[in-house]
Design a protein around this motif. Structure first.
Motif: not given
Length: 429
Positions: A306-311, A345-351, A380-381
């Motif tokens: 598993i690759a876990f991405h910690a937000p 990761c670039g998501s960052a809410g509305s970013y 991810t979380a």
């Protein structure tokens, strides 16, 4: 860092708070090393130190410009700089204050202001968001590339069911279903409900609760955010008075702000004490489950890499780095080592919607790190990270609770030894 406050701000409590935060900054620049936008652009003003100087200039009364807005808007608000900072500068709060001052002195152009207003209107209400998602899916064949991928499949309403989960256990915890997660990834709540059911804990949702307020707060609509916070507190309070042990928030971005309700409502005479209590009882499922599972000799036999991405909201906002990884490892999963795991990761809410070019570069960098070891899936979380990474990932992207649910379904979970001893003692009587 010494700051000269302009006369018009000397009675503003938020400006005094900003001045206090600035005093902690020694402008060492360590923060730039973990700033995603500085690493991408190499511009001092696109790193935390440079943005701090821009905010300092606003506090001093210098002219607000579109150039200042550009650099402040490019910030993800990931707070990796807070984790790096040796002086403990509360950059996230300083950014909120700076953006508010910038917008107050130089309002956004009408189109940009409308864009943000519509975003808040649609996303913060599940029914409106579901309708928008359904509309996007209907027109998806006419869209191209990244725009088409930005509309995830709309889950069937049956996905909300936790399937054969009891709500009559003596122990109960609340869950914030939220807005985006409740519509786009209902499997997360269902998985958590099944996990807790095996631990003889009921997961309960308050129907009147809704959006946590994070999107509104980050888009400089603080009054709107506070109204959403008060609504949630009102919805949860009767359950807490009746014995609910905690508020579990399985979207780490939402959990990060719910834990700050006490801060945001500290000056509200009606809600200050309640907000503080709610914040104290709010947990990410990882910290709550880590404690619960520690009392039970459960060793999982799950298999797979598993690759876990910690937000960012989990590792920098809530300071819970390594907790999820510990649970997954204990259940038997083999975890990949992730390069630059501290980066967003670039998501960052509305970013990802408002800064799509920078966000896309960050996502591709993150996916290269996450998929380098050829994992079977990415976990991810946070719902935003999950949906955003899934747009270009070559392996499934899941919430980590789905993996825990899968592992425990194959494992007998012993009851808490203390509970068993109490029950045997009571039967003996």
């Amino acid at each position: 860092m010494q700051t000269r406050i302009a006369p018009q701000y000397r009675t503003d409590p938020s400006v005094h708070e900003a001045e206090t935060i600035l005093r902690d900054c020694v402008h060492c620049g360590f923060c730039n090393a973990t700033c995603p936008t500085y690493r991408l652009l190499g511009d001092e003003q696109d790193g935390p130190r440079g943005r701090i100087y821009l905010i300092k200039a606003l506090l001093a009364g210098e002219r607000a410009t579109e150039r200042t807005r550009l650099h402040l808007d490019r910030c993800l608000g990931c707070r990796a700089c807070e984790t790096t900072c040796p002086s403990g500068v509360r950059y996230g709060r300083l950014l909120e204050i700076g953006r508010h001052l910038q917008n107050a002195r130089l309002p956004r152009p009408p189109r940009a202001a409308l864009e943000r207003r519509l975003l808040r209107y649609v996303v913060t209400e599940p029914r409106r968001f579901r309708a928008a998602l359904g509309l996007g899916q209907a027109f998806r064949p006419l869209l191209r590339g990244s725009l088409a991928r930005s509309f995830p499949p709309l889950p069937a309403k049956s996905s909300y069911a936790a399937s054969s989960v009891s709500t009559t256990h003596a122990r109960r915890v609340l869950h914030l279903d939220g807005c985006v997660q409740s519509v786009a990834t209902p499997a997360t709540r269902a998985a958590l409900a099944r996990v807790l059911d095996r631990l003889e804990v009921a997961l309960v949702s308050a129907p009147a609760a809704g959006c946590c307020g994070a999107l509104s707060a980050h888009l400089d609509a603080l009054d709107e955010a506070k109204a959403l916070m008060r609504r949630n507190i009102d919805a949860w309070w009767p359950y807490l008075e009746e014995g609910a042990e905690a508020v579990l928030v399985s979207a780490s971005g939402c959990g990060s702000i719910v834990k700050d309700y006490g801060y945001y409502l500290q000056d509200d005479p009606t809600y200050a004490n309640k907000a503080k209590r709610v914040a104290e009882l709010t947990y990410d499922p990882s910290e709550w489950l880590a404690r619960e599972l520690a009392a039970r000799p459960t060793i999982g036999n799950a298999q797979g890499r598993i690759a876990f991405h910690a937000p960012c909201s989990l590792q920098h906002g809530q300071k819970l780095g390594g907790v999820v990884e510990g649970i997954l490892a204990r259940l038997g999963y083999q975890l990949s080592v992730i390069r630059d795991a501290e980066l967003c990761c670039g998501s960052a809410g509305s970013y990802s919607l408002l800064q799509p070019q920078l966000a896309t570069q960050l996502r591709r960098q993150k996916l290269a790190s996450l998929q380098a070891d050829r994992p079977q899936c990415i976990a991810t979380a946070n719902v935003g990270c999950q949906l955003y990474l899934a747009q270009e990932a070559v392996v499934p992207v899941l919430h980590w609770l789905e993996l825990v649910d899968e592992a425990l379904a194959k494992t007998s979970v012993p009851r808490n030894p203390d509970e068993t001893r109490i029950e045997l003692r009571d039967r003996a009587k």
